[in-house]
Design a protein around this motif. Structure first.
Motif, PDB file in Angstrom:
ATOM      1  N   TRP A   9      61.889  37.478 -90.065  1.00 19.26           N
ATOM      2  CA  TRP A   9      63.340  37.446 -89.878  1.00 19.26           C
ATOM      3  C   TRP A   9      64.067  36.879 -91.091  1.00 19.26           C
ATOM      4  O   TRP A   9      65.262  37.090 -91.250  1.00 19.26           O
TER       5      TRP A   9
ATOM      6  N   ASP B 288      69.520  40.391 -91.078  1.00 16.72           N
ATOM      7  CA  ASP B 288      70.805  41.079 -91.114  1.00 16.72           C
ATOM      8  C   ASP B 288      71.718  40.274 -92.040  1.00 16.72           C
ATOM      9  O   ASP B 288      71.878  39.071 -91.852  1.00 16.72           O
TER      10      ASP B 288
ATOM     11  N   ARG C  15      74.768  39.930 -92.106  1.00 11.66           N
ATOM     12  CA  ARG C  15      75.906  39.321 -91.403  1.00 11.66           C
ATOM     13  C   ARG C  15      75.510  38.086 -90.613  1.00 11.66           C
ATOM     14  O   ARG C  15      76.369  37.370 -90.109  1.00 11.66           O
ATOM     15  N   ALA C  16      74.228  37.828 -90.480  1.00  8.52           N
ATOM     16  CA  ALA C  16      73.746  36.716 -89.656  1.00  8.52           C
ATOM     17  C   ALA C  16      74.028  35.378 -90.333  1.00  8.52           C
ATOM     18  O   ALA C  16      74.079  35.276 -91.558  1.00  8.52           O
TER      19      ALA C  16
ATOM     20  N   ARG D  48      66.004  32.106 -83.185  1.00  7.93           N
ATOM     21  CA  ARG D  48      67.008  33.148 -83.398  1.00  7.93           C
ATOM     22  C   ARG D  48      67.820  33.247 -82.118  1.00  7.93           C
ATOM     23  O   ARG D  48      67.280  33.469 -81.043  1.00  7.93           O
TER      24      ARG D  48
ATOM     25  N   LYS E  76      71.149  35.004 -80.266  1.00  6.03           N
ATOM     26  CA  LYS E  76      72.154  36.077 -80.315  1.00  6.03           C
ATOM     27  C   LYS E  76      73.548  35.499 -80.090  1.00  6.03           C
ATOM     28  O   LYS E  76      73.741  34.589 -79.297  1.00  6.03           O
TER      29      LYS E  76
ATOM     30  N   THR F 156      79.191  38.007 -86.414  1.00 10.68           N
ATOM     31  CA  THR F 156      77.840  37.498 -86.639  1.00 10.68           C
ATOM     32  C   THR F 156      76.931  37.967 -85.506  1.00 10.68           C
ATOM     33  O   THR F 156      77.180  37.641 -84.348  1.00 10.68           O
TER      34      THR F 156
ATOM     35  N   TYR G 146      73.646  37.212 -84.968  1.00 14.69           N
ATOM     36  CA  TYR G 146      72.753  36.167 -84.467  1.00 14.69           C
ATOM     37  C   TYR G 146      72.752  34.985 -85.420  1.00 14.69           C
ATOM     38  O   TYR G 146      73.229  35.070 -86.548  1.00 14.69           O
TER      39      TYR G 146
ATOM     40  N   TYR H 290      70.144  32.281 -87.176  1.00 17.41           N
ATOM     41  CA  TYR H 290      68.754  31.974 -87.514  1.00 17.41           C
ATOM     42  C   TYR H 290      68.739  30.507 -87.906  1.00 17.41           C
ATOM     43  O   TYR H 290      69.379  30.111 -88.875  1.00 17.41           O
TER      44      TYR H 290
END
Length: 160
Positions: A105, A111, A113-114, A127, A129, A137, A139, A141
């Motif tokens: 991940w 991603d 945008r995360a 992680r 959501k 966003t 998720y 991390y």
């Protein structure tokens, strides 16, 4: 620092607090940077040598301290991760990531945008959501040494 579950007046309120401290070896490296600063100024004499040792060591130590002072907390219905604050009610399911999954991940599954609060020296992560439709966003991390406990705390706060 280990996560804490503090009892309060309302038993359904859970609490989690973890400081993502830098490894001890990084402090040794900061000391070596101080020695390097001293060696660079060695030709100028003993006083500049001492200044280089103190100055370079202080700057390196400040960098290690700053990087290793980030906290992950669940307080008063908010998840606070570094500078980010998000209500637990805006979060969805949490997925505990072992070292291998966490690495995936961080790399090819990530991603852009995360929100990623990652520390490479912590192998496990969580992680979570983001369910808020107004938040782009997908998720969060979060590097954590105790991902299962953090997930349980988030679930307990969401259920209350």
């Amino acid at each position: 620092m280990e996560p804490s579950a503090a009892p309060s007046a309302t038993p359904a309120v859970a609490h989690y607090d973890e400081r993502l401290t830098a490894p001890r070896a990084w402090w040794g490296i900061a000391g070596l940077i101080g020695v390097a600063g001293a060696l660079i100024l060695l030709p100028l004499g003993p006083l500049p040598l001492l200044g280089g040792l103190i100055g370079a060591g202080a700057i390196a130590s400040a960098g290690v301290s700053s990087y290793g002072s980030v906290r992950v907390r669940v307080v008063g219905g908010l998840l606070v991760a570094g500078d980010a604050k998000i209500p637990v009610s805006a979060l969805g399911d949490a997925e505990v990531l072992d070292a291998e999954e966490a690495r995936a991940w961080r790399l090819h599954k990530a991603d852009p945008r995360a929100f990623m609060l990652l520390r490479s020296y912590i192998p496990t992560a969580l992680r979570v959501k983001v369910t808020d439709p107004d938040d782009p966003t997908p998720y969060l991390y979060l590097s954590t040494r105790f991902p299962k406990e953090l997930a349980e705390t988030l679930e307990a706060v969401r259920a209350s």
